[in-house]
Design a protein around this motif. Structure first.
Motif, PDB file in Angstrom:
ATOM      1  N   VAL A  25      -0.231  17.857  -2.059  1.00  0.00           N
ATOM      2  CA  VAL A  25       0.635  16.693  -1.926  1.00  0.00           C
ATOM      3  C   VAL A  25       0.014  15.745  -0.906  1.00  0.00           C
ATOM      4  CG1 VAL A  25       2.095  17.655  -0.093  1.00  0.00           C
ATOM      5  CG2 VAL A  25       3.040  15.921  -1.642  1.00  0.00           C
ATOM      6  N   SER A  26       0.257  14.454  -1.073  1.00  0.00           N
ATOM      7  CA  SER A  26      -0.313  13.450  -0.173  1.00  0.00           C
ATOM      8  C   SER A  26       0.752  12.485   0.314  1.00  0.00           C
ATOM      9  CB  SER A  26      -1.416  12.641  -0.877  1.00  0.00           C
ATOM     10  OG  SER A  26      -2.533  13.431  -1.202  1.00  0.00           O
ATOM     11  N   VAL A  27       0.506  11.915   1.491  1.00  0.00           N
ATOM     12  CA  VAL A  27       1.250  10.751   1.962  1.00  0.00           C
ATOM     13  C   VAL A  27       0.245   9.618   2.111  1.00  0.00           C
ATOM     14  CG1 VAL A  27       2.953  12.173   3.140  1.00  0.00           C
ATOM     15  CG2 VAL A  27       0.987  11.322   4.424  1.00  0.00           C
ATOM     16  N   PHE A  28       0.739   8.383   2.057  1.00  0.00           N
ATOM     17  CA  PHE A  28      -0.138   7.216   2.062  1.00  0.00           C
ATOM     18  C   PHE A  28       0.349   6.196   3.083  1.00  0.00           C
ATOM     19  CE2 PHE A  28      -0.118   9.082  -2.160  1.00  0.00           C
ATOM     20  CZ  PHE A  28      -1.473   9.206  -2.458  1.00  0.00           C
ATOM     21  N   MET A  29      -0.622   5.465   3.658  1.00  0.00           N
ATOM     22  CA  MET A  29      -0.285   4.391   4.570  1.00  0.00           C
ATOM     23  C   MET A  29      -1.144   3.181   4.243  1.00  0.00           C
ATOM     24  SD  MET A  29      -0.119   2.412   7.473  1.00  0.00           S
ATOM     25  CE  MET A  29      -1.502   2.781   8.546  1.00  0.00           C
ATOM     26  N   ILE A  30      -0.481   2.024   4.058  1.00  0.00           N
ATOM     27  CA  ILE A  30      -1.189   0.792   3.757  1.00  0.00           C
ATOM     28  C   ILE A  30      -0.419  -0.376   4.356  1.00  0.00           C
ATOM     29  CG2 ILE A  30      -0.067   0.732   1.471  1.00  0.00           C
ATOM     30  CD1 ILE A  30      -2.509  -0.859   0.456  1.00  0.00           C
ATOM     31  N   ASP A  31      -1.099  -1.190   5.137  1.00  0.00           N
ATOM     32  CA  ASP A  31      -0.518  -2.410   5.698  1.00  0.00           C
ATOM     33  C   ASP A  31       0.778  -2.124   6.459  1.00  0.00           C
ATOM     34  OD1 ASP A  31      -0.698  -5.184   6.116  1.00  0.00           O
ATOM     35  OD2 ASP A  31       0.689  -5.596   4.466  1.00  0.00           O
ATOM     36  N   GLY A  32       0.807  -1.004   7.203  1.00  0.00           N
ATOM     37  CA  GLY A  32       1.973  -0.639   7.998  1.00  0.00           C
ATOM     38  C   GLY A  32       3.051   0.105   7.239  1.00  0.00           C
ATOM     39  N   LEU A  33       2.884   0.254   5.918  1.00  0.00           N
ATOM     40  CA  LEU A  33       3.876   0.929   5.084  1.00  0.00           C
ATOM     41  C   LEU A  33       3.472   2.379   4.859  1.00  0.00           C
ATOM     42  CD1 LEU A  33       6.396   0.839   3.231  1.00  0.00           C
ATOM     43  CD2 LEU A  33       4.860   0.136   1.374  1.00  0.00           C
ATOM     44  N   PHE A 186      -1.364  -3.236 -13.948  1.00  0.00           N
ATOM     45  CA  PHE A 186      -2.081  -2.423 -12.969  1.00  0.00           C
ATOM     46  C   PHE A 186      -3.201  -1.667 -13.662  1.00  0.00           C
ATOM     47  CE2 PHE A 186       0.818   0.590 -14.850  1.00  0.00           C
ATOM     48  CZ  PHE A 186       0.133   1.793 -14.853  1.00  0.00           C
ATOM     49  N   GLU A 187      -4.196  -1.298 -12.884  1.00  0.00           N
ATOM     50  CA  GLU A 187      -5.265  -0.410 -13.346  1.00  0.00           C
ATOM     51  C   GLU A 187      -5.341   0.845 -12.462  1.00  0.00           C
ATOM     52  OE1 GLU A 187      -6.983  -0.338 -16.028  1.00  0.00           O
ATOM     53  OE2 GLU A 187      -6.156  -2.223 -16.798  1.00  0.00           O
ATOM     54  N   THR A 188      -5.250   0.634 -11.144  1.00  0.00           N
ATOM     55  CA  THR A 188      -5.306   1.771 -10.219  1.00  0.00           C
ATOM     56  C   THR A 188      -3.920   2.387 -10.094  1.00  0.00           C
ATOM     57  OG1 THR A 188      -7.128   0.801  -8.962  1.00  0.00           O
ATOM     58  CG2 THR A 188      -5.829   2.504  -7.865  1.00  0.00           C
ATOM     59  N   TYR A 189      -3.864   3.687 -10.279  1.00  0.00           N
ATOM     60  CA  TYR A 189      -2.605   4.430 -10.206  1.00  0.00           C
ATOM     61  C   TYR A 189      -2.729   5.459  -9.090  1.00  0.00           C
ATOM     62  CZ  TYR A 189       1.389   7.242 -11.643  1.00  0.00           C
ATOM     63  OH  TYR A 189       2.580   7.919 -11.668  1.00  0.00           O
ATOM     64  N   ILE A 190      -1.712   5.540  -8.243  1.00  0.00           N
ATOM     65  CA  ILE A 190      -1.778   6.408  -7.065  1.00  0.00           C
ATOM     66  C   ILE A 190      -0.633   7.404  -7.129  1.00  0.00           C
ATOM     67  CG2 ILE A 190      -1.787   6.474  -4.549  1.00  0.00           C
ATOM     68  CD1 ILE A 190      -2.869   3.510  -4.754  1.00  0.00           C
ATOM     69  N   CYS A 191      -0.991   8.684  -7.249  1.00  0.00           N
ATOM     70  CA  CYS A 191      -0.042   9.769  -7.472  1.00  0.00           C
ATOM     71  C   CYS A 191       0.049  10.642  -6.227  1.00  0.00           C
ATOM     72  CB  CYS A 191      -0.502  10.607  -8.665  1.00  0.00           C
ATOM     73  SG  CYS A 191       0.471  12.095  -8.974  1.00  0.00           S
ATOM     74  N   SER A 192       1.246  11.094  -5.918  1.00  0.00           N
ATOM     75  CA  SER A 192       1.445  11.913  -4.722  1.00  0.00           C
ATOM     76  C   SER A 192       0.752  13.262  -4.803  1.00  0.00           C
ATOM     77  CB  SER A 192       2.939  12.132  -4.480  1.00  0.00           C
ATOM     78  OG  SER A 192       3.583  10.915  -4.217  1.00  0.00           O
ATOM     79  N   HIS A 193       0.460  13.733  -6.010  1.00  0.00           N
ATOM     80  CA  HIS A 193      -0.171  15.042  -6.163  1.00  0.00           C
ATOM     81  C   HIS A 193      -1.581  14.962  -6.754  1.00  0.00           C
ATOM     82  CE1 HIS A 193       3.457  17.260  -5.029  1.00  0.00           C
ATOM     83  NE2 HIS A 193       4.116  16.324  -5.699  1.00  0.00           N
ATOM     84  N   ALA A 194      -1.854  13.961  -7.585  1.00  0.00           N
ATOM     85  CA  ALA A 194      -3.175  13.826  -8.199  1.00  0.00           C
ATOM     86  C   ALA A 194      -4.070  12.842  -7.462  1.00  0.00           C
ATOM     87  CB  ALA A 194      -3.031  13.402  -9.658  1.00  0.00           C
ATOM     88  N   GLY A 195      -3.527  12.102  -6.491  1.00  0.00           N
ATOM     89  CA  GLY A 195      -4.324  11.174  -5.705  1.00  0.00           C
ATOM     90  C   GLY A 195      -4.563   9.846  -6.417  1.00  0.00           C
ATOM     91  N   VAL A 196      -5.656   9.179  -6.038  1.00  0.00           N
ATOM     92  CA  VAL A 196      -5.982   7.854  -6.568  1.00  0.00           C
ATOM     93  C   VAL A 196      -6.730   8.002  -7.885  1.00  0.00           C
ATOM     94  CG1 VAL A 196      -7.220   5.695  -6.166  1.00  0.00           C
ATOM     95  CG2 VAL A 196      -6.092   6.873  -4.244  1.00  0.00           C
ATOM     96  N   LYS A 197      -6.205   7.361  -8.928  1.00  0.00           N
ATOM     97  CA  LYS A 197      -6.857   7.370 -10.237  1.00  0.00           C
ATOM     98  C   LYS A 197      -7.228   5.928 -10.580  1.00  0.00           C
ATOM     99  CE  LYS A 197      -5.730  10.530 -13.166  1.00  0.00           C
ATOM    100  NZ  LYS A 197      -6.656  11.583 -12.693  1.00  0.00           N
ATOM    101  N   VAL A 198      -8.523   5.636 -10.527  1.00  0.00           N
ATOM    102  CA  VAL A 198      -9.005   4.270 -10.732  1.00  0.00           C
ATOM    103  C   VAL A 198      -8.691   3.790 -12.146  1.00  0.00           C
ATOM    104  CG1 VAL A 198     -11.035   2.787 -10.716  1.00  0.00           C
ATOM    105  CG2 VAL A 198     -10.786   4.569  -8.975  1.00  0.00           C
TER     106      VAL A 198
END
Length: 261
Positions: A25-33, A186-198
């Motif tokens: 599982v992952s957490v993400f941080m971008i631009d303060g979010l 969108f093209e890039t999809y970001i999943c909490s378990h599979a990560g970044v999928k370009v």
């Protein structure tokens, strides 16, 4: 825990295990979010990271404990707002009642008081569309980053061809939610378990095609007079250790049953 950078996105990826079973599982941080808080089982590693990151607000993709486990700590020790879809607020206000395997993997989540998400949210540099996408959870949301054309989608994807679902999941609702997010550019999809999928749009289209095919096959077999049990044995005959570890809260029968409701 592994920290991965993708453009201005920071991803903290965690692998938790019980015996031979491993879950990521992952957490993400971008631009303060901060998107999700991770499970309480990773408290010792995540809290120092949260103290290091310049967080200004938190969005929770849904109320499940692997995504909200440290929300209580953030609320007690910081002043920035924590948001969730309105239908998940009561779930967060109450103490979790988890089955054994979920306690083992993720740990219990303490109650906290989140704020209702609006349809849009802004950070210093980005605008985000908040898209209600139930199926995995009733309060599940996706976040569309308009400027980048990125889609953050919690647990909607996970894997392209699932052979098993949880009792609280619904194939028809997941199909509807997949179709909904595909209306966004969108093209890039970001999943909490599979990560970044370009090549994220293609991944979502593949999963949608698979689930629609499964749905049609289940309905066809049912129209021929087969019971849900017989359909499950025909389409998904193999067992997985997670079925037994979860006492069949995770099982192929939930794919079939959710379609035939």
């Amino acid at each position: 825990m592994k920290i991965i950078s993708y453009d201005d996105l920071q991803q903290a990826e965690m692998v938790l295990s019980f015996g031979k079973q491993k879950l990521t599982v992952s957490v993400f941080m971008i631009d303060g979010l901060l998107i999700d808080t991770g499970p309480v089982k990773m408290k010792a590693k995540l809290i120092p990271l949260f103290e290091q990151w310049d967080i200004t607000k938190v969005i929770l993709t849904h109320h499940h404990e692997d995504h909200t486990g440290l929300a209580y700590w953030l609320q007690e020790n910081t002043e920035f707002p924590i948001y969730i879809h309105e239908s998940g607020i009561k779930d967060c206000e109450n103490r979790t009642k988890l089955s054994f395997y979920r306690k083992v993997f993720w740990g219990d989540r303490e109650p906290f008081q989140p704020i209702e998400l609006n349809d849009t949210i802004t950070t210093d540099n980005y605008n985000w569309d908040v898209i209600h996408t139930p199926g995995h959870a009733h309060d599940h949301v996706a976040l569309f980053n308009q400027e980048k054309g990125w889609m953050f989608r919690g647990d909607l994807y996970i894997q392209p061809t699932p052979k098993s679902l949880f009792a609280f999941e619904s194939v028809p609702e997941i199909i509807t939610s997949l179709k909904k997010i595909l209306t966004y550019d969108f093209e890039t999809y970001i999943c909490s378990h599979a990560g970044v999928k370009v090549r994220g749009r293609q991944a979502i289209e593949k999963k949608l095609d698979y689930l629609e095919g499964v749905q049609q096959e289940v309905q066809s077999l049912n129209n021929q007079g087969m019971t849900s049990h017989a359909i499950r044995k025909k389409l998904f005959p193999k067992s997985h250790p997670m079925h037994y570890l979860s006492f069949f809260e995770n099982s192929p029968k939930h794919i079939v049953n959710s379609i035939l409701k």
